[in-house]
Design a protein around this motif. Structure first.
Motif, short mmCIF file in Angstrom:
data_model
loop_
_atom_site.label_atom_id
_atom_site.label_comp_id
_atom_site.label_asym_id
_atom_site.label_seq_id
_atom_site.Cartn_x
_atom_site.Cartn_y
_atom_site.Cartn_z
N GLY A 67 140.03 -33.26 87.36
CA GLY A 67 138.68 -33.71 87.84
C GLY A 67 138.77 -34.68 88.77
N LEU A 68 139.72 -35.80 88.49
CA LEU A 68 139.85 -36.90 89.49
C LEU A 68 140.39 -36.20 90.82
CD1 LEU A 68 141.16 -39.62 86.95
CD2 LEU A 68 139.08 -39.72 88.40
N THR A 69 141.35 -35.34 90.81
CA THR A 69 142.17 -35.02 92.17
C THR A 69 141.06 -34.34 92.83
OG1 THR A 69 144.06 -34.72 90.73
CG2 THR A 69 144.01 -33.41 92.81
N LEU A 70 140.24 -33.30 92.19
CA LEU A 70 139.31 -32.42 93.06
C LEU A 70 138.29 -33.42 93.60
CD1 LEU A 70 138.47 -29.63 90.78
CD2 LEU A 70 139.87 -29.44 92.87
N PHE A 71 137.63 -34.63 92.88
CA PHE A 71 136.77 -35.75 93.35
C PHE A 71 137.29 -36.02 94.55
CE2 PHE A 71 134.27 -39.39 93.36
CZ PHE A 71 133.22 -39.12 92.89
N GLY A 72 138.65 -36.50 94.40
CA GLY A 72 139.25 -37.33 95.37
C GLY A 72 139.33 -36.28 96.84
N ILE A 73 139.78 -35.27 96.64
CA ILE A 73 139.75 -34.27 97.60
C ILE A 73 138.49 -34.26 98.63
CG2 ILE A 73 140.13 -31.96 98.55
CD1 ILE A 73 142.43 -32.01 96.44
N GLY A 74 137.37 -33.81 97.50
CA GLY A 74 136.16 -33.93 98.22
C GLY A 74 135.53 -35.04 98.86
N SER A 75 135.89 -36.23 98.47
CA SER A 75 135.50 -37.56 99.03
C SER A 75 136.01 -37.64 100.45
CB SER A 75 135.84 -38.66 98.10
OG SER A 75 135.38 -38.59 96.85
N LEU A 76 137.34 -37.30 100.41
CA LEU A 76 138.17 -37.22 101.76
C LEU A 76 137.56 -36.31 102.88
CD1 LEU A 76 140.72 -38.77 103.11
CD2 LEU A 76 142.00 -36.68 102.43
N LEU A 77 137.29 -34.95 102.40
CA LEU A 77 136.40 -33.99 103.41
C LEU A 77 135.26 -34.52 103.81
CD1 LEU A 77 137.91 -30.90 101.74
CD2 LEU A 77 138.71 -31.91 103.66
N GLY A 78 134.64 -35.15 102.97
CA GLY A 78 132.98 -35.60 103.11
C GLY A 78 133.32 -36.74 104.36
N GLY A 79 134.17 -37.64 104.29
CA GLY A 79 134.18 -38.61 105.16
C GLY A 79 134.54 -38.15 106.75
N PHE A 80 135.08 -36.92 106.89
CA PHE A 80 135.51 -36.37 108.19
C PHE A 80 134.36 -35.42 108.44
CE2 PHE A 80 139.83 -37.40 106.78
CZ PHE A 80 140.24 -38.24 107.92
N ALA A 81 133.31 -35.10 107.88
CA ALA A 81 132.17 -34.21 108.07
C ALA A 81 131.51 -34.64 109.49
CB ALA A 81 130.85 -34.35 107.35
N THR A 82 131.13 -33.59 110.29
CA THR A 82 130.67 -33.74 111.66
C THR A 82 129.40 -32.93 111.80
OG1 THR A 82 132.05 -31.73 112.30
CG2 THR A 82 133.04 -33.89 112.61
N GLU A 83 128.88 -32.22 110.62
CA GLU A 83 127.68 -31.71 110.68
C GLU A 83 127.08 -31.63 109.26
OE1 GLU A 83 128.35 -26.79 110.70
OE2 GLU A 83 128.98 -27.86 112.38
N PRO A 84 125.68 -31.51 109.16
CA PRO A 84 125.11 -31.29 107.80
C PRO A 84 125.79 -30.32 106.69
CG PRO A 84 123.47 -31.64 109.35
CD PRO A 84 124.86 -31.16 110.00
N GLY A 85 126.27 -29.10 107.19
CA GLY A 85 126.87 -28.11 106.29
C GLY A 85 128.06 -28.75 105.84
N HIS A 86 128.77 -29.44 106.37
CA HIS A 86 130.27 -29.82 106.09
C HIS A 86 130.11 -30.94 105.13
CE1 HIS A 86 132.01 -28.95 110.35
NE2 HIS A 86 131.87 -27.88 109.77
N LEU A 87 128.96 -31.93 105.18
CA LEU A 87 128.86 -32.91 104.31
C LEU A 87 128.42 -32.38 102.97
CD1 LEU A 87 129.06 -36.08 103.85
CD2 LEU A 87 126.69 -35.92 104.48
N VAL A 88 127.60 -31.54 103.24
CA VAL A 88 127.06 -30.67 101.98
C VAL A 88 128.00 -30.08 101.14
CG1 VAL A 88 125.44 -29.13 101.10
CG2 VAL A 88 124.44 -30.65 102.74
N ALA A 89 128.95 -29.40 101.75
CA ALA A 89 129.93 -28.70 101.08
C ALA A 89 130.96 -29.90 100.57
CB ALA A 89 130.88 -27.80 102.00
N ALA A 90 131.12 -30.78 101.14
CA ALA A 90 132.06 -31.84 100.68
C ALA A 90 131.46 -32.54 99.22
CB ALA A 90 132.20 -32.79 101.62
N ARG A 91 130.33 -32.70 99.33
CA ARG A 91 129.31 -33.11 98.15
C ARG A 91 129.46 -32.19 97.03
NH1 ARG A 91 128.07 -37.69 96.78
NH2 ARG A 91 125.86 -37.69 96.20
N ALA A 92 129.38 -30.94 97.31
CA ALA A 92 129.32 -29.86 96.26
C ALA A 92 130.88 -29.94 95.60
CB ALA A 92 129.27 -28.66 96.77
N GLY A 93 131.89 -30.05 96.54
CA GLY A 93 133.01 -30.23 96.11
C GLY A 93 133.49 -31.54 94.93
N GLN A 94 132.73 -32.63 95.44
CA GLN A 94 132.81 -33.87 94.49
C GLN A 94 132.21 -33.57 93.11
OE1 GLN A 94 130.61 -36.76 97.06
NE2 GLN A 94 132.48 -37.81 97.01
N GLY A 95 131.02 -32.60 93.22
CA GLY A 95 130.39 -32.34 91.89
C GLY A 95 131.17 -31.35 91.00
#
Length: 456
Positions: A67-95
């Motif tokens: 769980g910690l590993t998946l949470f970290g990957i989602g956080s990293l991808l979210g920081g690089f989001a360039t449009e709403p869909g990217h951030l929402v998907a990364a937040r789903a990954g964190q979830g």
């Protein structure tokens, strides 16, 4: 486990302060912005039951690390989001990562402290650290948003995940399955997540399609069908069900989950409205908003410590009721927001009252939700409790956010915005009071000593 909970709690609050800048930077709509929270809450809440079951089947330490590993990957991808869909998907990954992490962590706490005064203290410490994560989250979120950019409210999780992985690897004793290994009910998890997601989607779109429109009614009806199918699958599946429905015959489990569902909805909405009121109406910068959130966050810490003191004298049910009553009073006080107000007159007082009430609720809520549960179902019960809280947060924010937006309308004036936020806070107060009444009716009348005895 406290460190793990600190990180999950911090992530929930660190994003709130950055919402206005996220909206401007990525081009979110007013209602679409809530999906930054919904995406996390729905995948977290919808998959928690599966996470709890997998923890029981495959070992809790292993799932904490995954769980910690998946949470970290989602956080990293979210920081690089360039449009709403990217951030929402990364937040789903964190979830998804949090859904694996949270029930395993709470189950470990439950099994380590099964009863007695040490259980009261352990859950008190856990809830205090939970609140401390929120306290540092709003402050760090404000500073990072203003001086480094909103992206860092996502990036900040990455080094914390690395530290948590090291601590978990070294600090958690290796464990194996607590039940005979079977096949997890993946279909049930898919149905639950899809049903709740569609339900919230239907609610948040009522700004475009009225409640009585065919679009809204069809969407909500489809969501209900999916949720009914989930219950049918849980009752009839040949696999290991995500949650044994007979668990709800335990009044402590049932009452705690109903209460946390309602409190979670009101809390998520309150933090959302207060954050927007501070920045959009009072004109506070993100950093200043983070500082202004601290009385609310540290009040939760104080309430959690107070719950430890009261836990040795009062039944958990009564501590929960007292905390819920204070929370409702605080939220009702927030509903007196004014467009020409100030932090000192409109925010500080209700922040203190509501936050102490929330702090009083957290420890008995977590303890009651796992009381009387057999060891092999601790992960499932923990997942259920976390699921109720996160789904409550998603549904509450969807419903109250839509109501506030409807009250605000299209004028966009400070008075209209304030009226919308005030209405949302008032509805939240009513929801919490309803939870208090249900807790009084459903939760067992057990004292602090009897609580541990019930587990045997």
């Amino acid at each position: 486990m406290a460190v793990v909970q600190f990180m999950v709690s911090l992530d929930l609050s660190v994003v709130n302060v950055g919402l206005p800048q996220i909206r401007t930077s990525l081009g979110f709509s007013e209602v679409g912005l809530t999906w930054v929270i919904h995406a996390y809450a729905l995948t977290f809440g919808g998959l928690l039951l599966l996470g709890g079951k997998i923890a029981d089947l495959f070992g809790r330490k292993r799932l904490v690390l995954i769980g910690l590993t998946l949470f970290g990957i989602g956080s990293l991808l979210g920081g690089f989001a360039t449009e709403p869909g990217h951030l929402v998907a990364a937040r789903a990954g964190q979830g998804i990562g949090a859904a694996a992490l949270a029930p395993a962590a709470l189950a470990l706490l439950t099994s380590t402290f099964p009863s007695g005064p040490e259980r009261v203290k352990a859950f008190g410490v856990w809830s205090a650290v939970n609140a401390a994560g929120a306290a540092f989250g709003v402050l760090i979120g404000g500073l990072l948003t203003e001086y480094a950019g909103w992206e860092w409210v996502m990036f900040v999780n990455v080094p914390m995940v690395v530290v948590a992985l090291v601590l978990a690897w070294r600090g958690i004793a290796a464990d194996g399955p607590s039940v005979e290994r079977g096949r997890p009910d993946v279909l049930g998890a898919v149905l639950a997540t899809a049903g709740m997601g569609l339900f919230v989607f239907g609610i948040v779109r009522t700004d475009q399609h009225p409640w009585t429109s065919s679009t809204t009614l069809t969407t909500l009806a489809a969501a209900v069908v999916l949720l009914v199918a989930f219950l049918f699958v849980e009752k009839t599946t040949s696999r290991d069900p995500l949650i044994r429905l007979g668990l709800f015959r335990n009044r402590s489990v049932a009452g705690a989950n109903v209460f946390v569902l309602l409190l979670g909805g009101a809390m998520a909405s309150a933090f959302y409205f207060v954050s927007l009121y501070l920045q959009r109406v009072l004109g506070s910068s993100p950093a200043r908003s983070g500082v202004e959130f601290l009385p609310l966050a540290f009040g939760v810490v104080f309430g959690s410590v107070l719950a430890i003191k009261l836990g040795g004298r009062l039944a958990p049910r009564m501590v929960l009721v007292i905390g819920g009553a204070l929370t409702g009073i605080g939220f009702a006080w927030f509903s007196l927001f004014t467009a020409n107000g100030s932090f000192a007159t409109d925010v500080l007082g209700p922040s203190i009252v509501a936050s102490i009430g929330i702090g009083l609720c957290l420890a008995p809520m977590a303890s009651l939700g796992t009381t009387g549960v057999a060891a092999h179902e601790a992960g499932a019960a923990s997942g259920l409790l976390n699921s109720s809280r996160q789904i409550g947060a998603a549904l509450g924010l969807a419903a109250l956010g839509t109501a506030a937006n409807a009250r605000t309308g299209d004028s966009g004036t400070m008075e209209a915005l304030t009226d919308g936020y005030a209405l949302g806070m008032l509805i939240g107060a009513v929801v919490v009071v309803g939870g208090v009444l249900l807790a009084l009716a459903v939760l067992p009348r057990t004292g602090p000593d009897a609580e541990g005895a019930e587990q045997h």
